[in-house]
Motif scaffolding. Structure first.
Motif, PDB file in Angstrom:
ATOM      1  N   HIS A 182      80.983 -14.125 -38.278  1.00  0.00           N
ATOM      2  CA  HIS A 182      80.344 -13.056 -38.756  1.00  0.00           C
ATOM      3  C   HIS A 182      79.093 -13.112 -39.632  1.00  0.00           C
ATOM      4  CE1 HIS A 182      83.844 -11.398 -36.891  1.00  0.00           C
ATOM      5  NE2 HIS A 182      84.712 -11.894 -37.680  1.00  0.00           N
ATOM      6  N   GLY A 183      78.596 -14.281 -39.751  1.00  0.00           N
ATOM      7  CA  GLY A 183      77.358 -14.387 -40.527  1.00  0.00           C
ATOM      8  C   GLY A 183      77.590 -14.268 -42.274  1.00  0.00           C
ATOM      9  N   LEU A 184      78.918 -14.465 -42.774  1.00  0.00           N
ATOM     10  CA  LEU A 184      79.311 -14.401 -44.069  1.00  0.00           C
ATOM     11  C   LEU A 184      79.462 -15.814 -44.343  1.00  0.00           C
ATOM     12  CD1 LEU A 184      81.910 -11.671 -43.671  1.00  0.00           C
ATOM     13  CD2 LEU A 184      79.496 -11.063 -44.316  1.00  0.00           C
ATOM     14  N   LEU A 185      79.150 -15.990 -45.843  1.00  0.00           N
ATOM     15  CA  LEU A 185      79.554 -17.432 -46.173  1.00  0.00           C
ATOM     16  C   LEU A 185      80.858 -17.640 -46.013  1.00  0.00           C
ATOM     17  CD1 LEU A 185      77.770 -19.593 -47.956  1.00  0.00           C
ATOM     18  CD2 LEU A 185      78.965 -18.489 -49.973  1.00  0.00           C
ATOM     19  N   HIS A 186      80.958 -18.943 -45.524  1.00  0.00           N
ATOM     20  CA  HIS A 186      82.317 -19.520 -45.166  1.00  0.00           C
ATOM     21  C   HIS A 186      83.197 -19.521 -46.541  1.00  0.00           C
ATOM     22  CE1 HIS A 186      85.359 -21.793 -43.442  1.00  0.00           C
ATOM     23  NE2 HIS A 186      84.979 -21.486 -42.265  1.00  0.00           N
ATOM     24  N   ALA A 187      84.603 -19.333 -46.382  1.00  0.00           N
ATOM     25  CA  ALA A 187      85.624 -19.427 -47.178  1.00  0.00           C
ATOM     26  C   ALA A 187      85.707 -20.830 -47.661  1.00  0.00           C
ATOM     27  CB  ALA A 187      86.988 -18.954 -46.783  1.00  0.00           C
ATOM     28  N   GLY A 188      85.431 -21.711 -46.945  1.00  0.00           N
ATOM     29  CA  GLY A 188      85.440 -23.049 -47.253  1.00  0.00           C
ATOM     30  C   GLY A 188      84.339 -23.646 -48.273  1.00  0.00           C
ATOM     31  N   ILE A 189      83.126 -23.122 -47.937  1.00  0.00           N
ATOM     32  CA  ILE A 189      82.089 -23.329 -48.900  1.00  0.00           C
ATOM     33  C   ILE A 189      82.147 -22.628 -50.238  1.00  0.00           C
ATOM     34  CG2 ILE A 189      79.471 -22.774 -49.237  1.00  0.00           C
ATOM     35  CD1 ILE A 189      80.245 -24.904 -46.931  1.00  0.00           C
ATOM     36  N   ILE A 190      82.783 -21.194 -50.249  1.00  0.00           N
ATOM     37  CA  ILE A 190      83.109 -20.622 -51.459  1.00  0.00           C
ATOM     38  C   ILE A 190      84.191 -21.422 -52.102  1.00  0.00           C
ATOM     39  CG2 ILE A 190      84.128 -18.505 -52.348  1.00  0.00           C
ATOM     40  CD1 ILE A 190      83.115 -17.044 -49.952  1.00  0.00           C
ATOM     41  N   SER A 191      85.055 -22.195 -51.516  1.00  0.00           N
ATOM     42  CA  SER A 191      86.202 -22.620 -52.149  1.00  0.00           C
ATOM     43  C   SER A 191      85.885 -23.943 -52.767  1.00  0.00           C
ATOM     44  CB  SER A 191      87.484 -22.964 -51.219  1.00  0.00           C
ATOM     45  OG  SER A 191      87.781 -21.764 -50.799  1.00  0.00           O
ATOM     46  N   ALA A 192      84.953 -24.766 -52.111  1.00  0.00           N
ATOM     47  CA  ALA A 192      84.267 -26.012 -52.574  1.00  0.00           C
ATOM     48  C   ALA A 192      83.393 -25.825 -53.735  1.00  0.00           C
ATOM     49  CB  ALA A 192      83.424 -26.556 -51.430  1.00  0.00           C
ATOM     50  N   ALA A 193      82.596 -24.754 -53.639  1.00  0.00           N
ATOM     51  CA  ALA A 193      81.737 -24.552 -54.880  1.00  0.00           C
ATOM     52  C   ALA A 193      82.498 -24.017 -56.287  1.00  0.00           C
ATOM     53  CB  ALA A 193      80.623 -23.686 -54.461  1.00  0.00           C
ATOM     54  N   LEU A 194      83.430 -23.172 -56.043  1.00  0.00           N
ATOM     55  CA  LEU A 194      84.376 -22.905 -57.134  1.00  0.00           C
ATOM     56  C   LEU A 194      85.024 -24.011 -57.580  1.00  0.00           C
ATOM     57  CD1 LEU A 194      85.544 -19.302 -55.842  1.00  0.00           C
ATOM     58  CD2 LEU A 194      84.336 -19.805 -57.772  1.00  0.00           C
ATOM     59  N   ASP A 195      85.633 -24.947 -56.929  1.00  0.00           N
ATOM     60  CA  ASP A 195      86.366 -26.072 -57.190  1.00  0.00           C
ATOM     61  C   ASP A 195      85.350 -27.073 -58.062  1.00  0.00           C
ATOM     62  OD1 ASP A 195      88.366 -28.275 -57.354  1.00  0.00           O
ATOM     63  OD2 ASP A 195      87.326 -29.259 -55.655  1.00  0.00           O
ATOM     64  N   ALA A 196      84.224 -27.188 -57.603  1.00  0.00           N
ATOM     65  CA  ALA A 196      83.296 -27.967 -58.405  1.00  0.00           C
ATOM     66  C   ALA A 196      82.940 -27.239 -59.562  1.00  0.00           C
ATOM     67  CB  ALA A 196      82.007 -28.173 -57.380  1.00  0.00           C
ATOM     68  N   ALA A 197      82.684 -25.977 -59.675  1.00  0.00           N
ATOM     69  CA  ALA A 197      82.315 -25.564 -60.990  1.00  0.00           C
ATOM     70  C   ALA A 197      83.523 -25.431 -61.987  1.00  0.00           C
ATOM     71  CB  ALA A 197      82.143 -24.024 -60.780  1.00  0.00           C
ATOM     72  N   GLY A 198      84.599 -25.349 -61.739  1.00  0.00           N
ATOM     73  CA  GLY A 198      85.852 -25.546 -62.334  1.00  0.00           C
ATOM     74  C   GLY A 198      85.936 -26.754 -62.787  1.00  0.00           C
ATOM     75  N   THR A 199      85.879 -27.643 -61.983  1.00  0.00           N
ATOM     76  CA  THR A 199      86.194 -29.176 -62.277  1.00  0.00           C
ATOM     77  C   THR A 199      85.048 -29.791 -63.330  1.00  0.00           C
ATOM     78  OG1 THR A 199      87.122 -29.836 -60.386  1.00  0.00           O
ATOM     79  CG2 THR A 199      86.269 -31.618 -61.605  1.00  0.00           C
ATOM     80  N   TYR A 200      83.667 -29.290 -63.160  1.00  0.00           N
ATOM     81  CA  TYR A 200      82.665 -29.620 -64.044  1.00  0.00           C
ATOM     82  C   TYR A 200      82.640 -29.075 -65.350  1.00  0.00           C
ATOM     83  CZ  TYR A 200      80.621 -32.893 -60.823  1.00  0.00           C
ATOM     84  OH  TYR A 200      80.597 -34.332 -59.902  1.00  0.00           O
ATOM     85  N   ALA A 201      83.234 -27.759 -65.581  1.00  0.00           N
ATOM     86  CA  ALA A 201      83.419 -27.104 -66.718  1.00  0.00           C
ATOM     87  C   ALA A 201      84.659 -28.000 -67.345  1.00  0.00           C
ATOM     88  CB  ALA A 201      84.047 -25.670 -66.411  1.00  0.00           C
ATOM     89  N   ALA A 202      85.764 -28.545 -66.691  1.00  0.00           N
ATOM     90  CA  ALA A 202      86.691 -29.312 -67.483  1.00  0.00           C
ATOM     91  C   ALA A 202      85.967 -30.773 -67.822  1.00  0.00           C
ATOM     92  CB  ALA A 202      88.014 -29.693 -66.236  1.00  0.00           C
ATOM     93  N   TYR A 203      84.986 -31.121 -67.187  1.00  0.00           N
ATOM     94  CA  TYR A 203      84.481 -32.340 -67.466  1.00  0.00           C
ATOM     95  C   TYR A 203      83.712 -32.375 -68.905  1.00  0.00           C
ATOM     96  CZ  TYR A 203      84.181 -35.849 -63.622  1.00  0.00           C
ATOM     97  OH  TYR A 203      84.453 -36.851 -62.694  1.00  0.00           O
ATOM     98  N   SER A 204      83.486 -31.181 -69.252  1.00  0.00           N
ATOM     99  CA  SER A 204      82.740 -30.871 -70.544  1.00  0.00           C
ATOM    100  C   SER A 204      83.506 -30.934 -71.758  1.00  0.00           C
ATOM    101  CB  SER A 204      81.927 -29.514 -70.634  1.00  0.00           C
ATOM    102  OG  SER A 204      83.032 -28.513 -70.534  1.00  0.00           O
ATOM    103  N   VAL A 205      84.902 -30.786 -71.527  1.00  0.00           N
ATOM    104  CA  VAL A 205      86.000 -31.190 -72.309  1.00  0.00           C
ATOM    105  C   VAL A 205      86.957 -32.506 -72.424  1.00  0.00           C
ATOM    106  CG1 VAL A 205      86.195 -28.468 -72.750  1.00  0.00           C
ATOM    107  CG2 VAL A 205      87.872 -29.618 -71.399  1.00  0.00           C
ATOM    108  N   ILE A 206      86.602 -33.542 -71.728  1.00  0.00           N
ATOM    109  CA  ILE A 206      87.096 -34.670 -71.628  1.00  0.00           C
ATOM    110  C   ILE A 206      86.193 -35.799 -72.261  1.00  0.00           C
ATOM    111  CG2 ILE A 206      88.605 -34.133 -69.673  1.00  0.00           C
ATOM    112  CD1 ILE A 206      87.024 -35.778 -67.752  1.00  0.00           C
ATOM    113  N   ASP A 207      87.137 -36.781 -72.758  1.00  0.00           N
ATOM    114  CA  ASP A 207      86.316 -38.035 -73.236  1.00  0.00           C
ATOM    115  C   ASP A 207      85.588 -38.743 -72.158  1.00  0.00           C
ATOM    116  OD1 ASP A 207      89.305 -38.443 -73.442  1.00  0.00           O
ATOM    117  OD2 ASP A 207      88.538 -40.223 -72.764  1.00  0.00           O
ATOM    118  N   PRO A 208      84.578 -39.508 -72.495  1.00  0.00           N
ATOM    119  CA  PRO A 208      83.654 -40.217 -71.534  1.00  0.00           C
ATOM    120  C   PRO A 208      84.304 -41.263 -70.625  1.00  0.00           C
ATOM    121  CG  PRO A 208      82.971 -40.978 -73.756  1.00  0.00           C
ATOM    122  CD  PRO A 208      84.057 -39.592 -73.973  1.00  0.00           C
ATOM    123  N   ASP A 209      85.452 -41.767 -71.018  1.00  0.00           N
ATOM    124  CA  ASP A 209      86.066 -42.784 -70.291  1.00  0.00           C
ATOM    125  C   ASP A 209      87.236 -42.193 -69.261  1.00  0.00           C
ATOM    126  OD1 ASP A 209      88.372 -41.877 -72.209  1.00  0.00           O
ATOM    127  OD2 ASP A 209      89.004 -44.106 -72.202  1.00  0.00           O
TER     128      ASP A 209
END
Length: 160
Positions: A62-89
């Protein structure tokens, strides 16, 4: 949220640790995000934003952003937010997420914001929000996500 602010807010063994540089370097290795044209635009402790321009190659029938793309980008955003609170190892792997698609993915650009809800040493929970952005109006919430990440240490092939 209670997180310290600043590029070197975390300390590991009394040495400053630049979580922003680490997140940007790791994101740069994400072939999936590069493929869809996503860009890491904000990295704060506990919060990350990713932006994505509209591209017809990322739509459904239908020309709308695909749910899989939305899910992938949200997963990355949440994961990188979590990266900011873990130690470097340590590193992270997503072990679960739930997406609510709230409105059609129609816009010129999309913003994906991830925020740490519950930091931890073994499990981290984050929440995400996806917004469609049009030049003639306010951003519209199109999806939300709650994700759970497992903190990984010392596992071959999973680092940074």
């Amino acid at each position: 949220m209670g997180f310290a602010r600043g590029a070197v807010a975390l300390k590991v063994d009394s040495e400053p640790y630049d979580f922003r540089a680490r997140a940007r370097e790791s994101f740069g290795r994400q072939a999936a995000m590069r493929t869809i044209g996503a860009e890491l635009t904000r990295v704060e402790q506990g919060t990350v934003e990713i932006e994505l321009p509209f591209d017809a190659k990322l739509t459904q029938q239908h020309g709308l952003l695909h749910a899989g793309i939305i899910s992938a980008a949200l997963d990355a955003a949440g994961t990188y937010a979590a990266y900011s609170v873990i130690d470097p190892d340590a590193s992270l792997l997503t072990i679960e997420f739930k997406v609510n698609l709230l409105s059609p993915g129609r816009g010129e650009r999309f913003l994906f914001r991830g925020e740490v809800t519950k930091p931890g040493t073994t499990i981290i929970v984050s929440d995400g929000r996806a917004y469609a952005v049009k030049p003639d109006g306010p951003a519209k919430l199109i999806a939300s996500m709650t994700g759970t990440m497992m903190v990984v240490r010392g596992r071959e092939g999973i680092e940074g």
